[in-house]
Design a protein around this motif. Structure first.
Motif, PDB file in Angstrom:
ATOM      1  N   TYR A 167       0.838  -1.201   0.000  1.00 27.43           N
ATOM      2  CA  TYR A 167       0.000   0.000   0.000  1.00 27.43           C
ATOM      3  C   TYR A 167       0.872   1.249   0.000  1.00 27.43           C
ATOM      4  CZ  TYR A 167      -4.424  -2.417   1.146  1.00 27.43           C
ATOM      5  OH  TYR A 167      -5.556  -3.190   1.124  1.00 27.43           O
ATOM      6  N   GLU A 168       1.886   1.252   0.844  1.00 28.52           N
ATOM      7  CA  GLU A 168       2.737   2.434   0.951  1.00 28.52           C
ATOM      8  C   GLU A 168       3.477   2.701  -0.349  1.00 28.52           C
ATOM      9  OE1 GLU A 168       6.140   4.430   3.852  1.00 28.52           O
ATOM     10  OE2 GLU A 168       5.422   2.389   4.238  1.00 28.52           O
ATOM     11  N   ILE A 169       4.034   1.649  -0.960  1.00 28.04           N
ATOM     12  CA  ILE A 169       4.727   1.816  -2.234  1.00 28.04           C
ATOM     13  C   ILE A 169       3.786   2.399  -3.281  1.00 28.04           C
ATOM     14  CG2 ILE A 169       5.715   0.534  -4.178  1.00 28.04           C
ATOM     15  CD1 ILE A 169       7.112  -1.239  -2.194  1.00 28.04           C
ATOM     16  N   ALA A 170       2.535   1.912  -3.285  1.00 33.17           N
ATOM     17  CA  ALA A 170       1.582   2.361  -4.296  1.00 33.17           C
ATOM     18  C   ALA A 170       1.335   3.863  -4.236  1.00 33.17           C
ATOM     19  CB  ALA A 170       0.267   1.607  -4.137  1.00 33.17           C
ATOM     20  N   THR A 171       1.480   4.464  -3.056  1.00 34.08           N
ATOM     21  CA  THR A 171       1.246   5.905  -2.952  1.00 34.08           C
ATOM     22  C   THR A 171       2.311   6.713  -3.686  1.00 34.08           C
ATOM     23  OG1 THR A 171       2.481   6.155  -0.867  1.00 34.08           O
ATOM     24  CG2 THR A 171       0.155   5.577  -0.704  1.00 34.08           C
ATOM     25  N   TYR A 172       3.449   6.099  -4.025  1.00 32.79           N
ATOM     26  CA  TYR A 172       4.529   6.799  -4.713  1.00 32.79           C
ATOM     27  C   TYR A 172       4.499   6.606  -6.224  1.00 32.79           C
ATOM     28  CZ  TYR A 172       6.689   7.456  -0.126  1.00 32.79           C
ATOM     29  OH  TYR A 172       6.946   7.819   1.173  1.00 32.79           O
ATOM     30  N   ILE A 173       3.541   5.835  -6.734  1.00 30.94           N
ATOM     31  CA  ILE A 173       3.511   5.517  -8.156  1.00 30.94           C
ATOM     32  C   ILE A 173       2.512   6.418  -8.865  1.00 30.94           C
ATOM     33  CG2 ILE A 173       3.174   3.695  -9.870  1.00 30.94           C
ATOM     34  CD1 ILE A 173       3.549   1.669  -7.588  1.00 30.94           C
ATOM     35  N   MET A 175      -0.296   7.133 -11.071  1.00 26.22           N
ATOM     36  CA  MET A 175      -1.342   6.300 -11.682  1.00 26.22           C
ATOM     37  C   MET A 175      -2.683   6.954 -11.451  1.00 26.22           C
ATOM     38  SD  MET A 175      -1.847   3.051  -9.078  1.00 26.22           S
ATOM     39  CE  MET A 175      -0.286   2.996  -8.214  1.00 26.22           C
ATOM     40  N   GLY A 176      -3.689   6.484 -12.170  1.00 26.11           N
ATOM     41  CA  GLY A 176      -5.036   6.995 -12.014  1.00 26.11           C
ATOM     42  C   GLY A 176      -5.762   6.343 -10.850  1.00 26.11           C
ATOM     43  N   ASP A 177      -6.901   6.922 -10.507  1.00 24.20           N
ATOM     44  CA  ASP A 177      -7.656   6.402  -9.367  1.00 24.20           C
ATOM     45  C   ASP A 177      -8.237   5.018  -9.639  1.00 24.20           C
ATOM     46  OD1 ASP A 177      -7.686   8.451  -7.171  1.00 24.20           O
ATOM     47  OD2 ASP A 177      -8.314   9.711  -8.833  1.00 24.20           O
ATOM     48  N   ALA A 178      -8.562   4.714 -10.892  1.00 28.34           N
ATOM     49  CA  ALA A 178      -9.077   3.377 -11.213  1.00 28.34           C
ATOM     50  C   ALA A 178      -8.000   2.324 -10.958  1.00 28.34           C
ATOM     51  CB  ALA A 178      -9.557   3.328 -12.656  1.00 28.34           C
ATOM     52  N   ASP A 179      -6.747   2.636 -11.331  1.00 30.96           N
ATOM     53  CA  ASP A 179      -5.652   1.700 -11.076  1.00 30.96           C
ATOM     54  C   ASP A 179      -5.385   1.572  -9.576  1.00 30.96           C
ATOM     55  OD1 ASP A 179      -5.210   1.185 -13.793  1.00 30.96           O
ATOM     56  OD2 ASP A 179      -3.968   2.974 -14.001  1.00 30.96           O
ATOM     57  N   ARG A 180      -5.469   2.685  -8.871  1.00 34.00           N
ATOM     58  CA  ARG A 180      -5.263   2.637  -7.419  1.00 34.00           C
ATOM     59  C   ARG A 180      -6.358   1.810  -6.746  1.00 34.00           C
ATOM     60  NH1 ARG A 180      -1.542   5.896  -5.294  1.00 34.00           N
ATOM     61  NH2 ARG A 180      -1.656   7.252  -7.123  1.00 34.00           N
ATOM     62  N   LEU A 184      -6.230  -1.405  -4.156  1.00 33.74           N
ATOM     63  CA  LEU A 184      -6.990  -1.473  -2.911  1.00 33.74           C
ATOM     64  C   LEU A 184      -7.867  -2.720  -2.866  1.00 33.74           C
ATOM     65  CD1 LEU A 184      -7.890  -0.084  -0.255  1.00 33.74           C
ATOM     66  CD2 LEU A 184      -9.666   1.076  -1.590  1.00 33.74           C
ATOM     67  N   ALA A 185      -8.433  -3.090  -4.005  1.00 32.06           N
ATOM     68  CA  ALA A 185      -9.386  -4.203  -4.051  1.00 32.06           C
ATOM     69  C   ALA A 185      -8.719  -5.557  -4.223  1.00 32.06           C
ATOM     70  CB  ALA A 185     -10.394  -3.970  -5.176  1.00 32.06           C
ATOM     71  N   ALA A 186      -7.388  -5.606  -4.344  1.00 30.98           N
ATOM     72  CA  ALA A 186      -6.705  -6.899  -4.447  1.00 30.98           C
ATOM     73  C   ALA A 186      -6.977  -7.703  -3.183  1.00 30.98           C
ATOM     74  CB  ALA A 186      -5.207  -6.689  -4.640  1.00 30.98           C
ATOM     75  N   ALA A 187      -7.346  -8.972  -3.352  1.00 31.85           N
ATOM     76  CA  ALA A 187      -7.796  -9.765  -2.204  1.00 31.85           C
ATOM     77  C   ALA A 187      -6.730  -9.913  -1.130  1.00 31.85           C
ATOM     78  CB  ALA A 187      -8.267 -11.138  -2.676  1.00 31.85           C
ATOM     79  N   GLY A 188      -5.485 -10.103  -1.541  1.00 30.24           N
ATOM     80  CA  GLY A 188      -4.403 -10.295  -0.578  1.00 30.24           C
ATOM     81  C   GLY A 188      -3.095  -9.777  -1.120  1.00 30.24           C
ATOM     82  N   ALA A 189      -2.017 -10.033  -0.380  1.00 30.87           N
ATOM     83  CA  ALA A 189      -0.717  -9.473  -0.733  1.00 30.87           C
ATOM     84  C   ALA A 189      -0.192 -10.017  -2.062  1.00 30.87           C
ATOM     85  CB  ALA A 189       0.290  -9.741   0.381  1.00 30.87           C
TER      86      ALA A 189
END
Length: 212
Positions: A167-173, A175-180, A184-189
């Motif tokens: 999650y933290e890494i994703a905040t630095y990439i 990307m659009g909100d749909a990709d974000r 968020l909706a990925a079931a697990g790690a």
């Protein structure tokens, strides 16, 4: 299952992010007052708006979001508030109730699934390397276009479970909100690692194209 006030937004928020809000609509002013008086703490849910706008109501909302906690607030007159919040656990909406006057939903906290089969940590360093490579490209692009270079993530400063670090890494990439939302909706790690890796590679391709 928890009944939670909801604040639909035009942005996807991931767990662990800061969330400043300027609250001016009367319905959300009432939400803030109710949250500040709540015995279990000043919390509300945030979800991405699928169709519509933040202001005025009548929007269609996604059903995956996060809990936001008000860490501090300031009343700025005419019932308006400046809020300083931080997002916490991921949630899944099971039922939307009628707005009365603000959105309310029945939600469940949604921890990562398949925790016993998470991707091994040895895959994490390669993801960090690709993030470092992306930021090298972004610095080059900023130099060539005369813009301010982006702040570099504190590589090696990521803590917590693999899912939390992703999650933290994703905040630095970029990307659009749909990709974000996909992250968020990925079931697990395991699934989140694939989504984050794909987002990094897409961002690398985008920046490399602009550098051509």
């Amino acid at each position: 299952m928890t009944l939670l006030p909801m604040f639909p937004l035009g942005s996807t928020m991931l767990p662990g992010q800061q969330l400043p809000l300027h609250v001016f609509e009367p319905r959300y002013q009432e939400l803030v007052r109710d949250c500040l008086d709540a015995p279990d703490g000043p919390r509300f849910g945030v979800v991405l708006i699928a169709r519509g706008n933040e202001v005025g109501g009548g929007d269609v909302r996604h059903d995956v979001g996060t809990i936001a906690r008000i860490e501090s607030h300031a009343s700025i007159g005419d019932g308006r508030y400046e809020l300083f919040c931080r997002t916490e656990e991921r949630i899944k909406v099971s039922k939307w109730l009628p707005d009365n006057p603000y959105p309310i939903a029945e939600v469940d906290v949604w921890p990562d699934e398949n925790s016993g089969t998470q991707t091994a940590d040895y895959e994490f360093p390669s993801l960090i390397e690709r993030l470092e490579f992306l930021y090298g490209l972004l610095r080059r692009l900023a130099t060539e276009t005369g813009n301010v270079p982006p702040d570099v993530p504190v590589i090696g400063g990521f803590r917590g479970s693999l899912g939390t670090r992703l999650y933290e890494i994703a905040t630095y990439i970029p990307m659009g909100d749909a990709d974000r939302l996909q992250i968020l909706a990925a079931a697990g790690a395991d699934e989140r690692l694939r989504e984050v890796s794909e987002a990094i590679e897409n961002a690398i391709e985008m920046v490399q194209f602009r550098l051509m």
